[in-house]
Structures are given as structure tokens and as C-alpha cells.
Motif scaffolding. Structure first.
Motif, mmCIF file in Angstrom:
data_model
loop_
_atom_site.group_PDB
_atom_site.id
_atom_site.type_symbol
_atom_site.label_atom_id
_atom_site.label_comp_id
_atom_site.label_asym_id
_atom_site.label_seq_id
_atom_site.Cartn_x
_atom_site.Cartn_y
_atom_site.Cartn_z
ATOM 1 N N GLN A 95 0.821 -1.206 0.000
ATOM 2 C CA GLN A 95 0.000 0.000 0.000
ATOM 3 C C GLN A 95 0.858 1.260 0.000
ATOM 4 O OE1 GLN A 95 -2.917 -1.638 -0.851
ATOM 5 N NE2 GLN A 95 -3.910 -0.052 0.346
ATOM 6 N N GLU A 96 1.938 1.232 0.786
ATOM 7 C CA GLU A 96 2.816 2.398 0.889
ATOM 8 C C GLU A 96 3.524 2.661 -0.436
ATOM 9 O OE1 GLU A 96 6.470 4.108 3.672
ATOM 10 O OE2 GLU A 96 5.463 2.239 4.182
ATOM 11 N N GLN A 98 2.493 1.845 -3.445
ATOM 12 C CA GLN A 98 1.517 2.375 -4.398
ATOM 13 C C GLN A 98 1.251 3.856 -4.145
ATOM 14 O OE1 GLN A 98 -1.777 -0.311 -3.795
ATOM 15 N NE2 GLN A 98 -1.081 -1.724 -5.368
ATOM 16 N N GLN A 99 1.162 4.227 -2.876
ATOM 17 C CA GLN A 99 0.931 5.630 -2.545
ATOM 18 C C GLN A 99 2.114 6.496 -2.949
ATOM 19 O OE1 GLN A 99 -0.050 6.327 1.554
ATOM 20 N NE2 GLN A 99 0.076 8.539 1.373
ATOM 21 N N GLU A 103 2.334 9.603 -5.603
ATOM 22 C CA GLU A 103 2.869 10.911 -5.221
ATOM 23 C C GLU A 103 4.016 11.318 -6.133
ATOM 24 O OE1 GLU A 103 3.925 10.563 -1.144
ATOM 25 O OE2 GLU A 103 1.850 10.556 -0.422
#
Length: 207
Positions: A95-96, A98-99, A103
Motif C-alpha cells: 500500500q505504501e 503504491q501511494q 505521489e
């Protein structure tokens, strides 16, 4: 209310396993579902029962017919924690990543837009419009780290002009002469091909 108040039985089982590993609930000690319910978790007896069933299946606790719970194995508790934390970590990292990728794409788009505006709008750079901006990254163990742009005499040594600096997600337009260059900074320079080559060689000179 404690965070566990909204936790499911799996989260409660994991928390109890952690308490066993830490020694708060030692092997062969006895606990009751009622004491856990009243003392910390603030959930229904059914939720506590499900957590105990899960720990029993893992060989961490034993449950008697009288519903007395005995701590059986700290080793099994540790294995249970390690397995579940690993799965949680893998999901969290995905998840991190992908975030961060999203960004980064946003920052890159913003960076490109800013560069276009600089080259199009700056009177100081009108005569440099035929030259494409080039990004150069500051590598480890080079002589420029910790030095200011003015102290390096960058333009005098390369013929290239620094028009922007990116540090992480932050972008500085036309950084001043007193800006200190750091490892992994990305500078954007304009100039002819010879200036680009000199700038790259200059930045990569070792300490």
C-alpha cells in the motif's frame, strides 16, 4: 476507550499472544475470558470466545470445560505473531509503495510544468530556450556534497546554469548561491551540450 474496543477477535488474539511473549502472561498461568473482557478489551463475550478458540487452535492456550484458560506455549505465541506481522507488513508495504508511486507521478508532473514555465517566462533565460533542461543527480561521495553553489563556482567551472533544485518532493526554483548541495539532490541545468557534459563530470568528481 482503548483501541482494542473496536478490534476484531483476530486483533485481540494477536494482542494476547504479544502479552504472552512479553512475559505479562507467563506459561502455565491462568486467565479468564471475563477478566480479559472487563480489564482491557471492552468487547462482547462472544468476541473473546472466538479469540480464545483461535489461540487454542494455534496451540498457544488450553481451554478447560469450565472455560478456564491456561497459557501453554510462548514459543507458539511468538510464531503466531511473526507470521501475522509478516503478512501485515507485506500488505502495508504494498500500500505504501503504491501511494509513493502516485505521489512521485504527481511531483514529476508538477516539476515538468514548473520547468516549462521557467523556460517560457523568464527574461533571464530567453536566450537559453533552444537548450533543453537536463536533470543531474548528486551521487554519494562526490566533492560537491556539503558545499554551496557559489562556493563551487558552478557556472564558472561548467558553463551551465542551475535553474531548479529538487530535494525529495520539494522543488526550489532558481536556487540561490548559498544553497548547500546534499546527497540525492537533483539539480536542473541549462546550457549547450558541452556545458551539460562538463556539469556531469564536475558533479561526479570524487572527494
Amino acid at each position: 476507550m482503548h483501541d482494542q474496543a473496536r478490534a476484531g477477535y483476530k486483533s485481540i488474539a494477536l494482542d494476547i499472544a504479544q502479552r504472552i511473549v512479553s512475559g505479562e502472561l507467563p506459561e502455565n498461568s491462568k486467565i479468564s475470558g471475563r477478566s480479559l473482557l472487563a480489564g482491557q478489551y471492552h468487547v462482547s463475550p462472544e468476541t473473546i470466545r472466538k479469540a480464545m478458540v483461535l489461540l487454542k487452535e494455534e496451540g498457544i492456550v488450553a481451554v478447560s470445560q469450565g472455560k478456564e484458560i491456561t497459557i501453554v506455549s510462548a514459543v507458539k505465541a511468538h510464531e503466531y505473531i511473526s507470521r501475522n506481522n509478516y503478512l501485515k507488513s507485506v500488505y502495508s508495504l504494498k500500500q505504501e509503495i503504491q501511494q509513493l508511486m502516485a505521489e512521485k507521478r504527481g511531483v514529476d508532473r508538477k516539476f515538468e510544468d514548473l520547468l516549462s514555465e521557467i523556460v517560457e517566462a523568464s527574461d533571464r533565460l530567453k536566450n537559453l530556450k533552444p537548450y533543453n533542461p537536463v536533470e543531474l543527480k548528486i551521487k554519494p561521495d562526490t566533492h560537491v556534497i556539503g558545499k554551496t553553489i557559489a562556493g563551487l563556482e558552478f557556472w564558472q567551472n561548467t558553463g551551465a546554469t542551475i535553474i531548479a533544485l529538487r530535494r525529495g518532493i520539494h522543488v526550489s526554483i532558481s536556487p540561490g548561491p548559498h544553497v548547500v548541495l546534499l546527497e540525492n539532490d537533483v539539480i536542473v541545468v541549462v546550457g549547450d551540450d558541452a556545458a551539460h557534459r562538463k556539469a556531469l563530470q564536475f558533479l561526479n568528481m570524487p572527494l
